[in-house]
Design a protein around this motif. Structure first.
Motif, mmCIF file in Angstrom:
data_model
loop_
_atom_site.group_PDB
_atom_site.id
_atom_site.type_symbol
_atom_site.label_atom_id
_atom_site.label_comp_id
_atom_site.label_asym_id
_atom_site.label_seq_id
_atom_site.Cartn_x
_atom_site.Cartn_y
_atom_site.Cartn_z
ATOM 1 N N PHE A 137 0.836 -1.201 0.000
ATOM 2 C CA PHE A 137 0.000 0.000 0.000
ATOM 3 C C PHE A 137 0.878 1.260 0.000
ATOM 4 C CE2 PHE A 137 -2.027 3.527 2.175
ATOM 5 C CZ PHE A 137 -3.293 3.577 1.633
ATOM 6 N N GLY A 138 1.844 1.342 0.909
ATOM 7 C CA GLY A 138 2.726 2.511 0.958
ATOM 8 C C GLY A 138 3.536 2.671 -0.307
ATOM 9 N N PHE A 139 3.989 1.543 -0.868
ATOM 10 C CA PHE A 139 4.772 1.550 -2.107
ATOM 11 C C PHE A 139 3.957 2.143 -3.254
ATOM 12 C CE2 PHE A 139 6.619 -1.273 -5.636
ATOM 13 C CZ PHE A 139 7.711 -0.439 -5.849
ATOM 14 N N MET A 140 2.719 1.723 -3.380
ATOM 15 C CA MET A 140 1.872 2.247 -4.442
ATOM 16 C C MET A 140 1.481 3.700 -4.183
ATOM 17 S SD MET A 140 -0.570 -1.085 -5.137
ATOM 18 C CE MET A 140 -1.535 -0.310 -6.438
ATOM 19 N N ARG A 141 1.213 4.026 -2.935
ATOM 20 C CA ARG A 141 0.735 5.373 -2.607
ATOM 21 C C ARG A 141 1.810 6.427 -2.800
ATOM 22 N NH1 ARG A 141 -0.637 9.490 -2.536
ATOM 23 N NH2 ARG A 141 -2.060 10.693 -1.242
ATOM 24 N N TYR A 142 3.062 6.128 -2.398
ATOM 25 C CA TYR A 142 4.128 7.139 -2.431
ATOM 26 C C TYR A 142 5.209 6.834 -3.459
ATOM 27 C CZ TYR A 142 1.688 8.403 1.776
ATOM 28 O OH TYR A 142 0.692 8.759 2.649
ATOM 29 N N MET A 143 5.072 5.717 -4.157
ATOM 30 C CA MET A 143 6.025 5.288 -5.182
ATOM 31 C C MET A 143 7.398 4.946 -4.603
ATOM 32 S SD MET A 143 4.222 5.393 -8.025
ATOM 33 C CE MET A 143 5.119 5.677 -9.548
ATOM 34 N N HIS A 144 7.444 4.725 -3.308
ATOM 35 C CA HIS A 144 8.674 4.232 -2.683
ATOM 36 C C HIS A 144 8.304 3.643 -1.329
ATOM 37 C CE1 HIS A 144 8.839 7.635 0.173
ATOM 38 N NE2 HIS A 144 8.544 8.420 -0.848
ATOM 39 N N PHE A 145 9.165 2.775 -0.822
ATOM 40 C CA PHE A 145 8.962 2.288 0.533
ATOM 41 C C PHE A 145 9.373 3.383 1.514
ATOM 42 C CE2 PHE A 145 9.129 -1.688 -1.870
ATOM 43 C CZ PHE A 145 7.940 -2.253 -1.415
ATOM 44 N N ILE A 146 8.932 3.282 2.730
ATOM 45 C CA ILE A 146 9.014 4.412 3.650
ATOM 46 C C ILE A 146 10.187 4.315 4.605
ATOM 47 C CG2 ILE A 146 7.798 5.631 5.524
ATOM 48 C CD1 ILE A 146 5.160 4.704 4.146
ATOM 49 N N TRP A 147 10.336 3.167 5.255
ATOM 50 C CA TRP A 147 11.354 3.098 6.304
ATOM 51 C C TRP A 147 12.161 1.814 6.148
ATOM 52 C CZ3 TRP A 147 14.345 6.105 8.442
ATOM 53 C CH2 TRP A 147 14.960 5.900 9.684
ATOM 54 N N GLY A 351 2.256 16.046 4.165
ATOM 55 C CA GLY A 351 3.406 16.665 3.514
ATOM 56 C C GLY A 351 3.902 15.827 2.347
ATOM 57 N N MET A 352 3.977 14.508 2.528
ATOM 58 C CA MET A 352 4.474 13.636 1.464
ATOM 59 C C MET A 352 3.536 13.603 0.268
ATOM 60 S SD MET A 352 7.370 12.746 2.631
ATOM 61 C CE MET A 352 7.876 11.506 1.442
ATOM 62 N N ASP A 353 2.253 13.899 0.494
ATOM 63 C CA ASP A 353 1.285 13.953 -0.604
ATOM 64 C C ASP A 353 1.634 15.010 -1.651
ATOM 65 O OD1 ASP A 353 -0.255 11.937 0.413
ATOM 66 O OD2 ASP A 353 -1.812 13.235 1.245
ATOM 67 N N ALA A 388 10.706 7.673 11.018
ATOM 68 C CA ALA A 388 11.829 8.358 10.373
ATOM 69 C C ALA A 388 11.992 9.778 10.918
ATOM 70 C CB ALA A 388 11.623 8.392 8.865
ATOM 71 N N PHE A 389 10.881 10.485 11.080
ATOM 72 C CA PHE A 389 10.945 11.878 11.525
ATOM 73 C C PHE A 389 11.446 11.986 12.957
ATOM 74 C CE2 PHE A 389 9.204 15.845 13.163
ATOM 75 C CZ PHE A 389 9.520 16.734 12.148
ATOM 76 N N ASP A 390 10.917 11.156 13.847
ATOM 77 C CA ASP A 390 11.251 11.259 15.268
ATOM 78 C C ASP A 390 12.642 10.736 15.593
ATOM 79 O OD1 ASP A 390 8.799 12.375 15.772
ATOM 80 O OD2 ASP A 390 7.865 10.524 16.482
ATOM 81 N N ARG A 391 13.206 9.943 14.710
ATOM 82 C CA ARG A 391 14.516 9.348 15.003
ATOM 83 C C ARG A 391 15.613 10.398 15.113
ATOM 84 N NH1 ARG A 391 18.613 6.418 11.515
ATOM 85 N NH2 ARG A 391 19.470 4.716 12.758
ATOM 86 N N PHE A 392 15.532 11.438 14.306
ATOM 87 C CA PHE A 392 16.560 12.488 14.351
ATOM 88 C C PHE A 392 16.313 13.363 15.572
ATOM 89 C CE2 PHE A 392 18.493 16.574 12.906
ATOM 90 C CZ PHE A 392 19.787 16.112 12.800
ATOM 91 N N GLU A 393 17.231 13.346 16.480
ATOM 92 C CA GLU A 393 17.027 13.969 17.783
ATOM 93 C C GLU A 393 17.509 15.410 17.804
ATOM 94 O OE1 GLU A 393 19.177 11.383 20.348
ATOM 95 O OE2 GLU A 393 17.798 9.698 20.085
ATOM 96 N N TRP A 407 16.053 10.653 4.741
ATOM 97 C CA TRP A 407 15.896 9.271 5.176
ATOM 98 C C TRP A 407 14.702 8.554 4.563
ATOM 99 C CZ3 TRP A 407 16.849 9.897 11.162
ATOM 100 C CH2 TRP A 407 18.234 9.998 11.389
ATOM 101 N N SER A 408 13.754 9.276 4.010
ATOM 102 C CA SER A 408 12.581 8.619 3.435
ATOM 103 C C SER A 408 12.644 8.645 1.910
ATOM 104 C CB SER A 408 11.294 9.259 3.971
ATOM 105 O OG SER A 408 11.283 10.656 3.748
ATOM 106 N N ARG A 409 12.178 9.715 1.300
ATOM 107 C CA ARG A 409 12.069 9.744 -0.161
ATOM 108 C C ARG A 409 13.422 9.689 -0.864
ATOM 109 N NH1 ARG A 409 11.882 13.727 -4.177
ATOM 110 N NH2 ARG A 409 10.550 13.194 -5.950
ATOM 111 N N GLN A 410 14.407 10.466 -0.380
ATOM 112 C CA GLN A 410 15.700 10.488 -1.064
ATOM 113 C C GLN A 410 16.389 9.128 -1.009
ATOM 114 O OE1 GLN A 410 16.772 13.356 -2.814
ATOM 115 N NE2 GLN A 410 14.615 13.696 -2.375
ATOM 116 N N ARG A 411 16.378 8.504 0.153
ATOM 117 C CA ARG A 411 17.030 7.199 0.311
ATOM 118 C C ARG A 411 16.309 6.121 -0.494
ATOM 119 N NH1 ARG A 411 16.556 2.860 4.544
ATOM 120 N NH2 ARG A 411 14.791 4.019 5.399
#
Length: 581
Positions: A137-147, A351-353, A388-393, A407-411
């Motif tokens: 579902f995430g792959f189709m929705r955003y055209m990439h895997f998320i984490w 935001g990713m939309d 992904a967002f919360d990991r960066f402290e 860490w999400s779209r670029q990677r």
């Protein structure tokens, strides 16, 4: 040192027909792109490497160490990399701050590690029952895997900026977040000119140190800031300008081509226009991409292989040549901050939309498919983005948004670029370093938003280049009011298809390559969809019925780009199905 491009590690106990198929996949991949392969053993493990020439590794009584990355002429950590240490009963893997070299891992019948997803699918005896529809579902929705997820329940990927230790006997994994990038206020109070000067010095240092040892430098040059930053730095050294060859693909009169022509003319650099033949959706090039990426990426990047084939027709490639790119140049500099508009209050999925790739399969359309209906998978996607967002402290929302984007779209999507081209030529990304990212994490919000620091660098240190139009922050020039006025007129006229009345430099012609390539290759373009393979039909049919696939194809052939883009996530999964046990 020679490059190690790909690897596969498995337990010695894990010897099955499926593992033999995975080993054969690596051998065939090496042959496909003209590289060698080597099989090693250490402790409880078997290691397979695809390498340029002889494999690069070190071995003693305790461990076998090998790196993966562009090792030829500069330090490992100055680009994309993995460091892999194989001990007697454990494997330790360290990746770069952005996690740009993937590590797919599973522990079915023993430990399995590889940066080639198809090898992991083959080795682990993957079947249709292993598909995770939540992940798809995430792959189709955003055209990439998320984490950390893949299309399969049993295969995962390493988090970025990490050290993972895999223990063979227990099957356990120790995960350490390295925290390579830290926020600070070191440059937060500097003036525009001071920030521009620091960035200019850093850009020159990174680009020159990464590229000066090569005898030939190939730069795909667009109208954007990223490749322009590399061009600007190289232009400060006459010896490097002499080695430099720039190429731009597109259509005559497009912003990309006209900017490329004018930038190189301004600096006296060799340049050529590439008119792509648009044959890249043929079966051979599709299989090139599939053999490397499998279902970890929607079918994308084939045109880059065609682009390089056309470059080789224009120049003779030197044995010590490289291709350089602005991968991980724009996003760490704040490229998408305004687009994402993350404020801490709204869902990250909102935001990713806003990315164009997120506008093909809508939430409503996916919810209508039986396999996703009523499953609340959008909320699951939000949870992964939140990881992904919360990991960066520490740091501000703006700073966290930058690393989140990395860490999400670029990677997981934009990383296709160096991962594709490295199979045909050493590919150098001068800004893919923690030093570069650290600089931007030390700026004020104003200088970080929308790459203002980059624009200031061009304005104060490369004024001639700043006057030439770019499409990086809207279609405009940094420092040329006349240019901006002309392109405003061209945008208005283009709505009425009258832009060709303007001089070619300002005609702003569009360029679409997927649909012409689709029309040229026909149904082969979406192979193995519609190939009447029963297993493919059954698996894809569990997501969307074959009649709907046929309708999407017919609409795409008639010129509907959205229909084509919808097909290519399904196509990647369909290719992977061909490997099922």
């Amino acid at each position: 040192m020679n490059r190690n491009i790909a690897f596969l590690i498995h337990s010695k106990k894990y010897v099955t027909k499926s593992m033999e198929r995975a080993e054969q996949h690596l051998k065939q991949l090496a042959q496909r792109f003209g590289y060698s392969s080597e099989k090693l053993e250490h402790g409880e493990y078997v290691i397979h490497l695809i390498c340029e020439g002889e494999a690069t590794y070190q071995k003693d009584d305790v461990c076998l160490f090998f790196p993966v990355g562009n090792l030829g002429n500069h330090p490992l950590e100055k680009d994309r990399f993995l460091k892999v240490s194989v001990g007697e009963d454990k494997v330790e893997v360290i990746n770069d701050y952005a996690g740009t070299v993937p590590v797919f891992y599973a522990n079915r019948n023993g430990l399995l590690l590889s940066n080639i997803e198809p090898a992991a699918v083959l080795a682990t005896e993957t079947t249709a029952q292993d598909i995770s529809y939540e992940n798809v579902f995430g792959f189709m929705r955003y055209m990439h895997f998320i984490w950390e997820e893949t299309a399969y329940q049993h295969i995962k990927t390493m988090d970025p900026d990490s050290k993972y230790t895999f223990f063979n006997n227990s099957g356990s994994i120790e995960k350490l977040y390295l925290k390579s990038i830290e926020v600070s206020e070191k440059y937060a109070t500097l003036s525009d000119k001071e920030v521009a000067a620091l960035l200019n010095d850093l850009n020159n240092k990174l680009v020159i140190s990464a590229l000066e040892s090569y005898d030939q430098i190939i730069l795909p040059l667009s109208s954007g800031y990223d490749s322009r930053m590399i061009l600007a730095a190289l232009s400060t050294r006459p010896d490097l300008k002499e080695k430099l060859y720039c190429f731009t693909y597109g259509s005559i009169g497009s912003v990309e081509v006209e900017a490329g022509r004018r930038l190189t003319a301004e600096l006296g650099v060799k340049w050529d226009f590439i008119d792509l033949p648009l044959l890249f959706l043929g079966r051979g090039t599709l299989e090139d991409i599939d053999q490397v990426f499998g279902a970890s990426l929607h079918m994308h990047g084939m045109y880059q292989l065609e682009f390089f084939r056309e470059i080789k027709k224009r120049i003779s490639i030197h044995p010590n040549a490289c291709l350089t790119s602005g991968f991980m140049t724009g996003v760490p500099a704040g490229q998408h901050n305004s687009l994402l508009a993350i404020d801490g209050n709204q869902p990250l999925t909102q935001g990713m939309d806003k990315f164009s790739q997120s506008k093909y399969w809508t939430n409503e359309e996916l919810e209508q498919l039986n396999v996703f209906k009523g499953q609340d998978y959008l909320n699951k996607a939000e949870q992964r983005f939140r990881q992904a967002f919360d990991r960066f402290e520490g740091g501000s929302i703006t700073q966290k948004a930058v690393i989140f984007d990395v860490w999400s779209r670029q990677r997981n999507f934009v990383g296709y670029y160096p991962r594709t081209l490295e199979w045909v030529i050493p590919t150098v990304s001068p800004h893919m370093t923690k030093e570069y990212a650290q600089f931007f994490m030390s700026l004020s919000k104003r200088h970080l938003d929308d790459r203002l620091a980059v624009e200031l660098m061009f304005k104060y240190h490369h004024p001639a280049l700043s006057k030439i139009v770019s499409n990086s922050n809207g279609l405009r020039s940094i420092n040329n009011l006349f240019e901006n006025g002309m392109f405003f007129v061209s945008r208005v006229l283009r709505k009425f298809r009258l832009n060709k009345l303007l001089p070619q430099s300002y005609s702003n012609n569009g360029f679409e390559f997927n649909l012409p390539a689709l029309r040229h290759s026909g149904e082969e373009s979406i192979y193995p969809l519609l190939s009447n393979n029963k297993m493919v039909d059954d698996v894809i049919g569990s997501i969307i019925d074959k009649t709907s696939v046929e309708k999407l194809y017919q609409k795409a052939i008639k010129g509907d780009i959205v229909s084509y883009e919808k097909l290519i996530t399904l196509q990647a999964i369909a290719f992977s199905v061909l490997r099922f046990k």
